[in-house]
Design a protein around this motif. Structure first.
Motif, PDB file in Angstrom:
ATOM      1  N   GLU A  62      85.781 -69.031 -51.971  1.00  0.00           N
ATOM      2  CA  GLU A  62      86.669 -69.816 -52.618  1.00  0.00           C
ATOM      3  C   GLU A  62      87.144 -69.347 -53.835  1.00  0.00           C
ATOM      4  O   GLU A  62      86.597 -68.771 -54.593  1.00  0.00           O
ATOM      5  N   THR A  63      88.309 -69.865 -54.065  1.00  0.00           N
ATOM      6  CA  THR A  63      89.202 -69.641 -55.406  1.00  0.00           C
ATOM      7  C   THR A  63      89.893 -71.099 -55.620  1.00  0.00           C
ATOM      8  O   THR A  63      90.365 -71.790 -54.919  1.00  0.00           O
ATOM      9  N   GLN A  64      89.704 -71.311 -56.911  1.00  0.00           N
ATOM     10  CA  GLN A  64      90.598 -72.601 -57.305  1.00  0.00           C
ATOM     11  C   GLN A  64      91.039 -72.264 -58.942  1.00  0.00           C
ATOM     12  O   GLN A  64      90.244 -71.494 -59.607  1.00  0.00           O
ATOM     13  N   GLU A  65      91.923 -73.153 -59.211  1.00  0.00           N
ATOM     14  CA  GLU A  65      92.429 -72.997 -60.655  1.00  0.00           C
ATOM     15  C   GLU A  65      92.605 -74.484 -60.977  1.00  0.00           C
ATOM     16  O   GLU A  65      93.386 -75.048 -60.536  1.00  0.00           O
ATOM     17  N   ILE A  66      91.885 -74.871 -62.031  1.00  0.00           N
ATOM     18  CA  ILE A  66      92.151 -76.175 -62.663  1.00  0.00           C
ATOM     19  C   ILE A  66      92.310 -76.059 -64.040  1.00  0.00           C
ATOM     20  O   ILE A  66      91.343 -75.606 -64.887  1.00  0.00           O
ATOM     21  N   ASP A  67      93.437 -76.689 -64.657  1.00  0.00           N
ATOM     22  CA  ASP A  67      93.638 -76.710 -65.942  1.00  0.00           C
ATOM     23  C   ASP A  67      93.645 -75.385 -66.644  1.00  0.00           C
ATOM     24  O   ASP A  67      92.884 -75.187 -67.825  1.00  0.00           O
ATOM     25  N   GLY A  68      93.804 -74.341 -66.003  1.00  0.00           N
ATOM     26  CA  GLY A  68      94.072 -73.105 -66.614  1.00  0.00           C
ATOM     27  C   GLY A  68      92.912 -72.149 -66.617  1.00  0.00           C
ATOM     28  O   GLY A  68      92.732 -71.224 -67.073  1.00  0.00           O
ATOM     29  N   GLU A  69      92.164 -72.778 -65.814  1.00  0.00           N
ATOM     30  CA  GLU A  69      90.670 -72.168 -65.772  1.00  0.00           C
ATOM     31  C   GLU A  69      90.714 -71.696 -64.215  1.00  0.00           C
ATOM     32  O   GLU A  69      90.798 -72.599 -63.522  1.00  0.00           O
ATOM     33  N   VAL A  70      90.490 -70.398 -63.810  1.00  0.00           N
ATOM     34  CA  VAL A  70      90.323 -69.862 -62.545  1.00  0.00           C
ATOM     35  C   VAL A  70      88.607 -69.967 -62.231  1.00  0.00           C
ATOM     36  O   VAL A  70      88.091 -69.595 -63.093  1.00  0.00           O
ATOM     37  N   GLU A  71      88.286 -70.029 -61.130  1.00  0.00           N
ATOM     38  CA  GLU A  71      86.939 -70.252 -60.357  1.00  0.00           C
ATOM     39  C   GLU A  71      87.060 -69.480 -59.219  1.00  0.00           C
ATOM     40  O   GLU A  71      87.737 -69.889 -58.299  1.00  0.00           O
ATOM     41  N   ILE A  72      86.249 -68.449 -59.170  1.00  0.00           N
ATOM     42  CA  ILE A  72      86.114 -67.689 -57.834  1.00  0.00           C
ATOM     43  C   ILE A  72      84.728 -67.787 -57.466  1.00  0.00           C
ATOM     44  O   ILE A  72      83.725 -67.211 -58.202  1.00  0.00           O
ATOM     45  N   LEU A  73      84.573 -67.785 -56.045  1.00  0.00           N
ATOM     46  CA  LEU A  73      83.016 -67.724 -55.631  1.00  0.00           C
ATOM     47  C   LEU A  73      82.865 -66.414 -54.687  1.00  0.00           C
ATOM     48  O   LEU A  73      83.768 -66.532 -53.639  1.00  0.00           O
ATOM     49  N   ILE A  74      82.246 -65.695 -54.891  1.00  0.00           N
ATOM     50  CA  ILE A  74      81.994 -64.285 -54.121  1.00  0.00           C
ATOM     51  C   ILE A  74      80.878 -64.339 -53.535  1.00  0.00           C
ATOM     52  O   ILE A  74      79.493 -64.676 -54.196  1.00  0.00           O
ATOM     53  N   GLU A  75      80.510 -63.930 -52.424  1.00  0.00           N
ATOM     54  CA  GLU A  75      79.336 -63.646 -51.599  1.00  0.00           C
ATOM     55  C   GLU A  75      79.158 -62.150 -51.522  1.00  0.00           C
ATOM     56  O   GLU A  75      80.233 -61.308 -50.862  1.00  0.00           O
ATOM     57  N   LEU A  76      78.030 -61.712 -51.933  1.00  0.00           N
ATOM     58  CA  LEU A  76      77.968 -60.047 -51.583  1.00  0.00           C
ATOM     59  C   LEU A  76      77.921 -59.476 -50.539  1.00  0.00           C
ATOM     60  O   LEU A  76      76.965 -60.039 -49.605  1.00  0.00           O
TER      61      LEU A  76
END
Length: 77
Positions: A62-76
């Motif tokens: 998943e990826t999301q951007e909230i209030d100028g902050e990016v969050e990315i969840l990666i599965e190896l």
């Protein structure tokens, strides 16, 4: 089968290409199936990190951007 774990990486306030380099360095110590949640403030990371994952066989959950902050969840992979 071993349990996967979730880890976090703070790449806030870093500009391209540093978030990708930090992700690359961090996954070296992780196992297949582990997840890494990456926090960035560089909007380019939304494109750069998934592109790096495709090249290296990892999956973006998943990826999301909230209030100028990016969050990315990666599965190896």
């Amino acid at each position: 089968m071993s349990e996967s774990s979730e880890y976090q990486l703070d790449a806030r306030r870093l500009l391209c290409p540093m978030p990708v380099i930090r992700v690359q360095d961090r996954v070296k110590g992780l196992a297949t199936g582990d997840r890494l949640r990456v926090f960035c403030t560089d909007p380019g990371a939304l494109a750069d990190v998934p592109a790096w994952c495709r090249v290296h066989g990892h999956r973006v959950i998943e990826t999301q951007e909230i209030d100028g902050e990016v969050e990315i969840l990666i599965e190896l992979g």
